[in-house]
Motif scaffolding. Structure first.
Motif, PDB file in Angstrom:
ATOM      1  N   UNK A   1     -12.978   6.420   2.370  1.00  0.00           N
ATOM      2  CA  UNK A   1     -12.287   7.422   1.548  1.00  0.00           C
ATOM      3  C   UNK A   1     -10.832   7.025   1.316  1.00  0.00           C
ATOM      4  N   UNK A   2     -10.172   6.516   2.364  1.00  0.00           N
ATOM      5  CA  UNK A   2      -8.785   6.096   2.240  1.00  0.00           C
ATOM      6  C   UNK A   2      -8.665   4.861   1.349  1.00  0.00           C
ATOM      7  N   UNK A   3      -9.577   3.935   1.490  1.00  0.00           N
ATOM      8  CA  UNK A   3      -9.518   2.697   0.715  1.00  0.00           C
ATOM      9  C   UNK A   3      -9.835   2.915  -0.758  1.00  0.00           C
ATOM     10  N   UNK A   4     -10.563   3.968  -1.071  1.00  0.00           N
ATOM     11  CA  UNK A   4     -10.912   4.254  -2.465  1.00  0.00           C
ATOM     12  C   UNK A   4      -9.863   5.105  -3.165  1.00  0.00           C
ATOM     13  N   UNK A   5      -8.782   5.430  -2.485  1.00  0.00           N
ATOM     14  CA  UNK A   5      -7.775   6.339  -3.045  1.00  0.00           C
ATOM     15  C   UNK A   5      -6.907   5.633  -4.078  1.00  0.00           C
ATOM     16  N   UNK A   6      -7.490   5.325  -5.212  1.00  0.00           N
ATOM     17  CA  UNK A   6      -6.745   4.766  -6.333  1.00  0.00           C
ATOM     18  C   UNK A   6      -6.129   3.399  -6.029  1.00  0.00           C
ATOM     19  N   UNK A   7      -5.006   3.131  -6.724  1.00  0.00           N
ATOM     20  CA  UNK A   7      -4.310   1.852  -6.561  1.00  0.00           C
ATOM     21  C   UNK A   7      -3.757   1.709  -5.149  1.00  0.00           C
ATOM     22  N   UNK A   8      -3.264   2.795  -4.577  1.00  0.00           N
ATOM     23  CA  UNK A   8      -2.703   2.734  -3.224  1.00  0.00           C
ATOM     24  C   UNK A   8      -3.753   2.291  -2.214  1.00  0.00           C
ATOM     25  N   UNK A   9      -4.969   2.796  -2.355  1.00  0.00           N
ATOM     26  CA  UNK A   9      -6.035   2.403  -1.443  1.00  0.00           C
ATOM     27  C   UNK A   9      -6.381   0.932  -1.584  1.00  0.00           C
ATOM     28  N   UNK A  10      -6.411   0.443  -2.816  1.00  0.00           N
ATOM     29  CA  UNK A  10      -6.691  -0.986  -3.039  1.00  0.00           C
ATOM     30  C   UNK A  10      -5.578  -1.862  -2.452  1.00  0.00           C
ATOM     31  N   UNK A  11      -4.338  -1.448  -2.666  1.00  0.00           N
ATOM     32  CA  UNK A  11      -3.214  -2.212  -2.111  1.00  0.00           C
ATOM     33  C   UNK A  11      -3.247  -2.205  -0.590  1.00  0.00           C
ATOM     34  N   UNK A  12      -3.626  -1.078  -0.006  1.00  0.00           N
ATOM     35  CA  UNK A  12      -3.747  -1.004   1.450  1.00  0.00           C
ATOM     36  C   UNK A  12      -4.793  -1.973   1.956  1.00  0.00           C
ATOM     37  N   UNK A  13      -5.933  -2.019   1.261  1.00  0.00           N
ATOM     38  CA  UNK A  13      -6.981  -2.943   1.694  1.00  0.00           C
ATOM     39  C   UNK A  13      -6.532  -4.399   1.580  1.00  0.00           C
ATOM     40  N   UNK A  14      -5.935  -4.770   0.435  1.00  0.00           N
ATOM     41  CA  UNK A  14      -5.515  -6.160   0.239  1.00  0.00           C
ATOM     42  C   UNK A  14      -4.471  -6.553   1.279  1.00  0.00           C
ATOM     43  N   UNK A  15      -3.517  -5.661   1.550  1.00  0.00           N
ATOM     44  CA  UNK A  15      -2.492  -5.967   2.548  1.00  0.00           C
ATOM     45  C   UNK A  15      -3.101  -6.124   3.935  1.00  0.00           C
ATOM     46  N   UNK A  16      -3.934  -5.175   4.328  1.00  0.00           N
ATOM     47  CA  UNK A  16      -4.553  -5.260   5.652  1.00  0.00           C
ATOM     48  C   UNK A  16      -5.457  -6.459   5.798  1.00  0.00           C
ATOM     49  N   UNK A  17      -6.264  -6.750   4.768  1.00  0.00           N
ATOM     50  CA  UNK A  17      -7.172  -7.893   4.839  1.00  0.00           C
ATOM     51  C   UNK A  17      -6.411  -9.214   4.808  1.00  0.00           C
ATOM     52  N   UNK A  18      -5.284  -9.258   4.101  1.00  0.00           N
ATOM     53  CA  UNK A  18      -4.470 -10.477   4.080  1.00  0.00           C
ATOM     54  C   UNK A  18      -3.922 -10.782   5.468  1.00  0.00           C
ATOM     55  N   UNK A  19      -3.365  -9.777   6.125  1.00  0.00           N
ATOM     56  CA  UNK A  19      -2.850  -9.966   7.484  1.00  0.00           C
ATOM     57  C   UNK A  19      -3.984 -10.344   8.427  1.00  0.00           C
ATOM     58  N   UNK A  20      -5.117  -9.682   8.280  1.00  0.00           N
ATOM     59  CA  UNK A  20      -6.296  -9.963   9.109  1.00  0.00           C
ATOM     60  C   UNK A  20      -6.713 -11.424   8.992  1.00  0.00           C
ATOM     61  N   UNK A  21      -6.813 -11.920   7.767  1.00  0.00           N
ATOM     62  CA  UNK A  21      -7.232 -13.303   7.536  1.00  0.00           C
ATOM     63  C   UNK A  21      -6.144 -14.305   7.910  1.00  0.00           C
ATOM     64  N   UNK A  22      -4.873 -13.929   7.759  1.00  0.00           N
ATOM     65  CA  UNK A  22      -3.780 -14.848   8.094  1.00  0.00           C
ATOM     66  C   UNK A  22      -3.785 -15.209   9.567  1.00  0.00           C
ATOM     67  N   UNK A  23      -4.238 -14.302  10.428  1.00  0.00           N
ATOM     68  CA  UNK A  23      -4.280 -14.568  11.861  1.00  0.00           C
ATOM     69  C   UNK A  23      -5.626 -15.120  12.308  1.00  0.00           C
ATOM     70  N   UNK A  24      -6.450 -15.517  11.362  1.00  0.00           N
ATOM     71  CA  UNK A  24      -7.686 -16.198  11.705  1.00  0.00           C
ATOM     72  C   UNK A  24      -8.816 -15.309  12.157  1.00  0.00           C
ATOM     73  N   UNK A  25      -8.688 -14.004  11.986  1.00  0.00           N
ATOM     74  CA  UNK A  25      -9.779 -13.096  12.340  1.00  0.00           C
ATOM     75  C   UNK A  25     -10.875 -13.189  11.284  1.00  0.00           C
TER      76      UNK A  25
END
Length: 264
Positions: A79-103
């Protein structure tokens, strides 16, 4: 002409400010050339500390990210991730940090499929995972390139030649292989002399199949469509076979064997 030459020599002898002696005096007054700058003690210490800082922060960051409850809740709340542009930006930011640390990016890709479906989920996780790999690439270049060049010598030169000879094909092949670590490949690209553009392009294309597999699985769970899970498995097998085929065609195996140290 002979008379003029004799007069000139007499004038030069009587006037020390004229003729060649003036040039010699000017040359003597010039400051001596400065010796080449020596490596400072701070630079020497940082060359040793940078690899330790790089690896230490990667390990600490990965451990911390795994145990941050808020981040996990945010990344799993559709529900939070689908909240418009803000939700998409939240996902991209979180997933970028997640992948940057090799998770494992498959976790984030599965969430993308669950939240956004196949098409949008694939686009978002591919963008985030590519940005995360680029961050890891630059982090490794800052922390490990100088150390690798100084300490590994010939072995590093062979590995560097392996990647820079065919940078796009090398990274693409290694991304498509079903085994290996994305984090180690980011570090390998960072400490080598490969340029960012072929690294990023090969990372984007090479990550698409595995991203697509996880997105299909996530969206299949949401919709209850078994065919999406079957398609994901087929895509994984196809990408693995393509990676093995490229491995053999690009002679990476032989080059990496030459990189390995000789047995004692």
């Amino acid at each position: 002409m002979a008379t003029f030459a004799r007069v000139t020599s007499v004038v030069n002898a009587l006037n020390p400010a004229c003729g060649p002696r003036q040039e010699d005096a000017s040359a003597e007054r010039m400051e001596p050339a400065l010796p080449p700058a020596k490596k400072t003690a701070f630079a020497s210490v940082m060359q040793v500390l940078r690899p330790a800082i790089m690896l230490g922060l990667l390990v600490v960051g990965a451990v911390v990210l795994r145990h941050i409850g808020g981040l996990g809740h945010s990344m799993q709340s559709t529900a939070l991730l689908r909240a418009g542009v803000a939700g998409r930006c939240l996902f991209v930011l979180g997933a970028t940090v997640w992948c940057a640390f090799g998770l494992p990016r498959q976790v984030a890709a599965f969430t993308a499929g669950l939240a956004y479906g196949v098409a949008e989920g694939t686009v978002l996780i591919t963008l985030a995972s590519t940005l995360g790999c680029i961050a890891g690439f630059y982090w490794a270049r800052w922390g490990g390139q100088a150390w690798a060049r100084a300490k590994l010598g010939t072995r590093f030169a062979r590995m560097d030649a392996m990647l820079t000879r065919q940078p796009f094909l090398s990274i693409l092949t290694l991304r498509l292989l079903p085994v290996g670590s994305a984090l180690l490949l980011n570090i390998l690209g960072g400490i080598s002399g490969i340029r960012l553009l072929p690294f990023a392009a090969a990372t984007l294309l090479g990550g698409l199949p595995q991203n697509g597999v996880a997105v299909l699985l996530g969206s299949g769970v949401q919709l209850g469509a078994w065919w999406q899970s079957a398609l994901g498995v087929g895509l994984f097998v196809a990408s693995a076979l393509l990676g093995v085929w490229l491995w053999r065609r690009s002679r990476l195996g032989a080059l990496m064997s030459a990189t390995a140290p000789p047995e004692q």
